[in-house]
Design a protein around this motif. Sequence first.
Motif, PDB file in Angstrom:
ATOM      1  N   GLU A  13      -0.717   3.101  -8.695  1.00  0.00           N
ATOM      2  CA  GLU A  13      -0.740   2.804 -10.301  1.00  0.00           C
ATOM      3  C   GLU A  13       0.365   1.472 -10.107  1.00  0.00           C
ATOM      4  OE1 GLU A  13      -2.451   2.447 -13.751  1.00  0.00           O
ATOM      5  OE2 GLU A  13      -3.008   3.633 -12.281  1.00  0.00           O
ATOM      6  N   GLN A  14       0.033   0.190 -10.628  1.00  0.00           N
ATOM      7  CA  GLN A  14       0.990  -0.649 -10.529  1.00  0.00           C
ATOM      8  C   GLN A  14       1.945  -0.350 -11.703  1.00  0.00           C
ATOM      9  OE1 GLN A  14      -0.593  -4.780 -10.257  1.00  0.00           O
ATOM     10  NE2 GLN A  14       1.347  -5.832 -11.092  1.00  0.00           N
ATOM     11  N   ASP A  17       6.041  -6.072 -11.608  1.00  0.00           N
ATOM     12  CA  ASP A  17       6.127  -7.152 -10.602  1.00  0.00           C
ATOM     13  C   ASP A  17       7.686  -7.558 -10.276  1.00  0.00           C
ATOM     14  OD1 ASP A  17       3.514  -7.147 -10.077  1.00  0.00           O
ATOM     15  OD2 ASP A  17       3.132  -8.793 -11.416  1.00  0.00           O
ATOM     16  N   PRO A  27       4.287  -6.540  -6.133  1.00  0.00           N
ATOM     17  CA  PRO A  27       4.207  -5.347  -7.245  1.00  0.00           C
ATOM     18  C   PRO A  27       4.666  -4.268  -6.531  1.00  0.00           C
ATOM     19  CG  PRO A  27       2.147  -6.130  -6.078  1.00  0.00           C
ATOM     20  CD  PRO A  27       3.184  -6.884  -5.473  1.00  0.00           C
ATOM     21  N   THR A  29       4.606  -0.021  -6.920  1.00  0.00           N
ATOM     22  CA  THR A  29       3.545   0.659  -7.491  1.00  0.00           C
ATOM     23  C   THR A  29       3.979   2.355  -7.359  1.00  0.00           C
ATOM     24  OG1 THR A  29       2.684   0.720  -5.267  1.00  0.00           O
ATOM     25  CG2 THR A  29       1.777  -0.850  -6.611  1.00  0.00           C
TER      26      THR A  29
END
Length: 281
Positions: A13-14, A17, A27, A29
């Motif tokens: 799940e991001q 950034d 990014p 995560t």
Amino acid sequence: MTSETKDEGRLLEQLLDEKTTNGEIIPLTAAEPVMIAAPMTRQPLEWAFTARIWTEDVQRRKDRPWSIMAKAIHGHGVPTITLDPDSTPQEIACQVVLKGYWHGYIGADSPALARAIAAAYPKPVQRIQRQTHAPTTELAASMLLEQLIHPGFDPAQGAEPTRRYVRRKASIVVMEHRKQEAPDCYPWTHVGISERRYYKLLPLFADKVNGRYDYDHDDVIARMKAHLEQRDQQREVRTAALELLRSRGFSEAAARKWLQRHKPEQAIHAWPRGQRPAERA
């Protein structure tokens, strides 16, 4: 995580950034925790079993139904272990054993399967043993295992729905046992058909009231028997008509087409074109 990050089969799940010193955007995560189990009796290891850990905090997005998630999870071969505050060590161990069986690490003849189910779900197993008069707990657990060979639940719903699923399967075991022990107490046995066909025919003879069928059992059974007997007679007449048409020179396709356009009783006067006895004479 970058485009060169190796795919480990975990769900990511991001979060945000982050820019590096050279301006590249990487990014950040979050990944689910993974449990790894392997036999430590040999070096190097011959195999290792991995499973993703989902707690009650896991909330699957509504636009990601289980039918889509299951393909990704099973495609990578990483099963899911669900946990909540009420999960016991026996339940967790049972999940590991069952997932190991479903993914081919444990054979169907392994005694660990029945023992794990008996330890993890003692009340459902005891209910099965009490209601079916099973001589041992392991035998009762084996009966429950037969219902769990092909699981049909969404593990993303959590550990409690999984427990409800097991309890429902235990009820099915007890119900099936009662059907075998006392078949005459069920209406479909008096009609001589399966339970599934009985409930398919029931809307023809009874109406639903507040979501349930309200009918007199004896009346419905008598009418259903008459209906089935009539259907059997019609089938016998049609089969006899089909044989008669074929004996008179109709092909299989032509005979079936003729019966689609005429009543079976009229087959006694039917002949292929140009082959009536009077025409031949």
